[in-house]
Design an enzyme around this catalytic site. Sequence first.
Site, short mmCIF file in Angstrom:
data_model
loop_
_atom_site.label_atom_id
_atom_site.label_comp_id
_atom_site.label_asym_id
_atom_site.label_seq_id
_atom_site.Cartn_x
_atom_site.Cartn_y
_atom_site.Cartn_z
N CYS A 1 16.82 -41.91 13.85
CA CYS A 1 17.14 -43.32 13.60
C CYS A 1 16.08 -44.22 14.24
O CYS A 1 14.97 -44.29 13.75
CB CYS A 1 18.55 -43.63 14.10
SG CYS A 1 19.24 -45.15 13.41
N HIS B 1 21.52 -39.43 11.18
CA HIS B 1 21.89 -38.81 12.44
C HIS B 1 22.35 -37.37 12.19
O HIS B 1 23.55 -37.12 12.02
CB HIS B 1 23.02 -39.61 13.11
CG HIS B 1 22.59 -40.93 13.66
ND1 HIS B 1 22.26 -41.12 14.98
CD2 HIS B 1 22.42 -42.13 13.04
CE1 HIS B 1 21.92 -42.39 15.16
NE2 HIS B 1 22.01 -43.02 14.00
N GLU C 1 22.82 -35.02 14.16
CA GLU C 1 23.68 -34.47 15.22
C GLU C 1 25.16 -34.53 14.87
O GLU C 1 25.96 -33.72 15.36
CB GLU C 1 23.43 -35.22 16.54
CG GLU C 1 23.87 -36.67 16.58
CD GLU C 1 22.80 -37.65 16.15
OE1 GLU C 1 22.89 -38.83 16.52
OE2 GLU C 1 21.88 -37.22 15.42
#
Length: 549
Positions: A338, A465, A467
Site C-alpha cells: 500500500c 494488502h 496479509e
Amino acid sequence: MKYVLVTGGVVSGLGKGVTASSIGVLLKACGLRITSIKIDPYLNTDAGTMSPFEHGEVFVLDDGGEVDLDLGNYERFLDIKLTRDNNITTGKIYQSVIAKERRGDYLGKTVQVVPHITDAIQDWIERVARIPVDGKEGPADVCVIELGGTIGDIESMPFIEALGQFSHRVGPGNFCLIHVSLVPVLNVVGEQKTKPTQHSVRQLRGLGLTPNLLACRSTKELDDSVKAKLAQFCHVPVRIAMVGKYTGLSDAYLSVLKALLHAAVAHNRKLIVDWVPAGDLEDVTFKQDPDAYKVAWGLLKGADGVLVPGGFGDRGVQGKILAAKYARENNVPFLGICLGMQIAVIEFARSILGLHDTTSTEFDPEAKNPCVIFMPEGSKTHMGGTMRLGSRRTYFQVADCKSSNLYSNVSFVDERHRHRYEVNPDMISQLESAGLSFVGKDETGSRMEIVELPSHPFFIGVQFHPEFKSRPGKPSPLFSGLIAAACEVKRAVMSPSYGQTKLANGIYNGHSPIPKSHQNGKGSNTTNNSLNGIYTNGNGNGVYVDGSF
C-alpha cells in the site's frame, strides 16, 4: 572489518579448523579478502615445546613462529602468509599483561582477568586482524577466528568473556558466530540425537554468545526433522527488517506479522521480530538523537530483507523512502504494501528520473508534480468507509514476472484493499521507460496494483494488502517470496555461482558480492520475549526471520 568466530562443542576433534578454513575459502570465492586467527587456551606461549603426540604437528611460519597446525590449514586453504601473532595463546596474553604491569602501564590499579586480560585479548584480535596477509595493502574484509577446545573448558573462560564483549564492541552486523557440534547416532536405534548440541548451545548462550550458524558433524546426513529441531531450540537467525511508523505497538501490524510468520513456517524458518522506526532513519534524527539514528541504520543494513507496510500520514515517510532506496540500490529483497508501494515509486522517481520535488498529494496537497494522487472517487470530507475497500481484482500485464510466478502464473488475483491514494496514471509511461514495471493493474488498466523492478533480485510493491488473506496453512505468495528471497541471499553469499542464483518460484538473484553498505555499526542489546508465537525484543527496533539452512 567483519569477524567470523568458530567455536566447538560436545567433544574435541570435530574439525573446527577445517570448518574455519572452508568458510574462509567460500568468502574468498565471493571476492572478499580473508585473514585468520587461531586462539589456543593453553598456557604455553607457542606450540614449539609441545609434543606432536599430544597436539599434532608444529607448523612453522615465515617469521619463524611455531604455531598450531590449524594455521597451516589456513595458509593452504586461503593462500595467505600469517604471522606468529595470528596464533593467540593464554601464555602470550598473560605474558603481555604482566609485562605492562611491570612497566607500570596500569598506574597502580589491581590487574584482573576482567577487564585487563579480556581487554588485552580484544585489542590483540583487533590489531592482528588488520595486518595484511595476502600480499596486498590494507586490512582484509573478514577475519575468521577459531577458538580452540570446547565450550565449557575452564581454560577458555577468559576468551569466551572477551569474545562476548568483542561481539558488542564491533556490533552484531560485524560479528558472526558458527558453532561446530556433534549430532551422534545411537547404533541401537539409528536415531540422530540433538540433545548434546542443544546443551552445548545453551551453555554457549549462558556465557553471552549466541550462534548464528550451526555446523553439525554426524555419521550421516542430517534429517530435516533434526534440522528443524535444532533451529527451534538453538535460535539460529536469518534477518528481515520491517520499517514502520507504529513500531511502539506491534498489534498495529498484526496481520503483517502473522503473514510473515505463516511464510516463515512454510519455509521452515523461525520468526524473530524487531522493529526499525522509520523516523529514526531520517537526517533530523541524526541531529537530535544520533544514537537512535545509528541503531536504526545498523538494523536496516544488517537485514536480509526489507518490508515497508501500509500506513497513513507523512510522519516517518522520508525514513521509509530511504529504506526503499537502500533496498533498491543494494539488491536487498523488498516488499512494499500500500503506502510501501507508493513510497517505492516516489523514491524511484526522485532517484532515477531526477524528479526531486515529486511526492504524494497525501503529504503535499499542493504538489506541482505528484507521482501519487488522491483517487477520483474518494471523499475528501469524510474519512470512515470512504476508501477503496475490500476484495478487488488485479490482472497481470506481464506473464512471466516475479509476482505472477509467485501466484502460480494465474491471469488475475483477488486481494483486499484499503487506500485512498494511487500512483498517478499520467506518469506510468515515464516510470516504465526508466525501468520500473507495473505488472498488475485493475480492470480499467488505469489503476496500478503491482510494481516490480525487473533488474532487482526481489523488489515488489503492491497497492493491496496481501496479509489479510494469509493463512497458517496457505501463506501469502508475496510474503512467501520475500522470505524465500531473503533466505537465498544468505545461501547465495556462500555459493560459487553467486550472481545468478535461482530463487523460489522462478526468481533469480543477481546479488553482487556482499555490498559495503551491509557493513553496519553497533546495534542495540535486546532480550527476547514471546508474543503470540513470534519472538520480539521489546525495544521497538526491527524485524528478523530466524531459522537454519
